[in-house]
Motif scaffolding. Structure first.
Motif, PDB file in Angstrom:
ATOM      1  N   VAL A   1      46.578  56.549 116.035  1.00  0.00           N
ATOM      2  CA  VAL A   1      46.167  56.388 117.437  1.00  0.00           C
ATOM      3  C   VAL A   1      44.742  56.901 117.643  1.00  0.00           C
ATOM      4  N   ALA A   2      44.456  58.090 117.131  1.00  0.00           N
ATOM      5  CA  ALA A   2      43.118  58.668 117.300  1.00  0.00           C
ATOM      6  C   ALA A   2      42.057  57.813 116.623  1.00  0.00           C
ATOM      7  N   GLY A   3      42.350  57.329 115.434  1.00  0.00           N
ATOM      8  CA  GLY A   3      41.381  56.510 114.705  1.00  0.00           C
ATOM      9  C   GLY A   3      41.115  55.177 115.373  1.00  0.00           C
TER      10      GLY A   3
ATOM     11  N   LEU B   1      37.613  53.700 116.965  1.00  0.00           N
ATOM     12  CA  LEU B   1      37.068  52.423 116.515  1.00  0.00           C
ATOM     13  C   LEU B   1      36.928  51.421 117.659  1.00  0.00           C
ATOM     14  N   ALA B   2      37.829  51.480 118.629  1.00  0.00           N
ATOM     15  CA  ALA B   2      37.874  50.466 119.670  1.00  0.00           C
ATOM     16  C   ALA B   2      36.975  50.762 120.868  1.00  0.00           C
ATOM     17  N   GLN B   3      36.683  52.037 121.113  1.00  0.00           N
ATOM     18  CA  GLN B   3      35.916  52.382 122.303  1.00  0.00           C
ATOM     19  C   GLN B   3      34.506  52.835 121.938  1.00  0.00           C
ATOM     20  N   PRO B   4      33.543  52.543 122.792  1.00  0.00           N
ATOM     21  CA  PRO B   4      32.185  53.026 122.539  1.00  0.00           C
ATOM     22  C   PRO B   4      32.116  54.549 122.689  1.00  0.00           C
ATOM     23  N   LYS B   5      31.120  55.115 122.068  1.00  0.00           N
ATOM     24  CA  LYS B   5      30.947  56.573 122.029  1.00  0.00           C
ATOM     25  C   LYS B   5      30.872  57.184 123.423  1.00  0.00           C
ATOM     26  N   ASP B   6      30.117  56.571 124.315  1.00  0.00           N
ATOM     27  CA  ASP B   6      29.973  57.151 125.652  1.00  0.00           C
ATOM     28  C   ASP B   6      31.289  57.144 126.430  1.00  0.00           C
TER      29      ASP B   6
ATOM     30  N   GLY C   1      32.865  55.991 111.849  1.00  0.00           N
ATOM     31  CA  GLY C   1      33.250  56.373 110.493  1.00  0.00           C
ATOM     32  C   GLY C   1      34.433  57.330 110.483  1.00  0.00           C
ATOM     33  N   LEU C   2      34.417  58.289 111.401  1.00  0.00           N
ATOM     34  CA  LEU C   2      35.557  59.203 111.517  1.00  0.00           C
ATOM     35  C   LEU C   2      36.824  58.449 111.918  1.00  0.00           C
ATOM     36  N   GLY C   3      36.668  57.492 112.824  1.00  0.00           N
ATOM     37  CA  GLY C   3      37.815  56.682 113.228  1.00  0.00           C
ATOM     38  C   GLY C   3      38.382  55.893 112.067  1.00  0.00           C
TER      39      GLY C   3
ATOM     40  N   ALA D   1      45.870  57.836 107.797  1.00  0.00           N
ATOM     41  CA  ALA D   1      47.192  57.580 108.372  1.00  0.00           C
ATOM     42  C   ALA D   1      47.996  56.660 107.467  1.00  0.00           C
ATOM     43  N   PHE D   2      47.374  55.589 106.994  1.00  0.00           N
ATOM     44  CA  PHE D   2      48.073  54.687 106.079  1.00  0.00           C
ATOM     45  C   PHE D   2      48.344  55.363 104.743  1.00  0.00           C
ATOM     46  N   GLY D   3      47.424  56.192 104.288  1.00  0.00           N
ATOM     47  CA  GLY D   3      47.578  56.877 103.012  1.00  0.00           C
ATOM     48  C   GLY D   3      48.703  57.892 102.993  1.00  0.00           C
ATOM     49  N   LEU D   4      49.107  58.363 104.153  1.00  0.00           N
ATOM     50  CA  LEU D   4      50.214  59.322 104.216  1.00  0.00           C
ATOM     51  C   LEU D   4      51.565  58.682 103.935  1.00  0.00           C
TER      52      LEU D   4
END
Length: 124
Positions: A18-20, A24-29, A49-51, A58-61
């Motif tokens: 969810v956090a990632g 990825l989906a929302q702009p920084k501001d 990049g963090l997202g 998440a997938f790797g877990l």
């Protein structure tokens, strides 16, 4: 204990997916206005990049363990979460955002438990 590790990994997967995706989906501001003020200290590319890293972790877990393909990636992903949360705690400490540090430390401990269990006595 195996069930506990799966539950913790599932919760971590959900949280980081969810956090990632949100990063990825929302702009920084928009992220900064919605409560992620720390994004002001990073470039838009770094936030994306963090997202992406959070989604991959998440997938790797769960995917390596579920598919049986390179299951050692599961504890490595958990270790990655622990390191990511240690870095996040440092960022929030520099910004004097104490409540968020508690969340970072809880996620760090949960990830460390999964890494310990899957590297050690409850490996696949």
């Amino acid at each position: 204990m195996n069930i506990v590790l799966w539950v913790i990994a599932g919760l971590l997967t959900l949280a980081f997916l969810v956090a990632g995706v949100m990063k990825l989906a929302q702009p920084k501001d928009r992220l900064a206005v919605s409560g992620m003020a720390w994004t002001e200290d990073f470039s838009a590319g770094a936030v994306k990049g963090l997202g992406a890293l959070e989604v991959l972790i998440a997938f790797g877990l769960v995917l390596p363990a579920v598919t049986g393909i390179v299951p050692v990636l599961t504890p490595l992903a958990a270790l990655g979460i622990a390191l990511l949360m240690a870095g996040a705690a440092v960022v929030h400490a520099r910004r004097a955002e104490s409540p968020v540090i508690v969340v970072n430390l809880v996620l760090l401990v949960l990830a460390a438990v999964v890494a310990w269990g899957r590297f050690g006595p409850y490996a696949f």
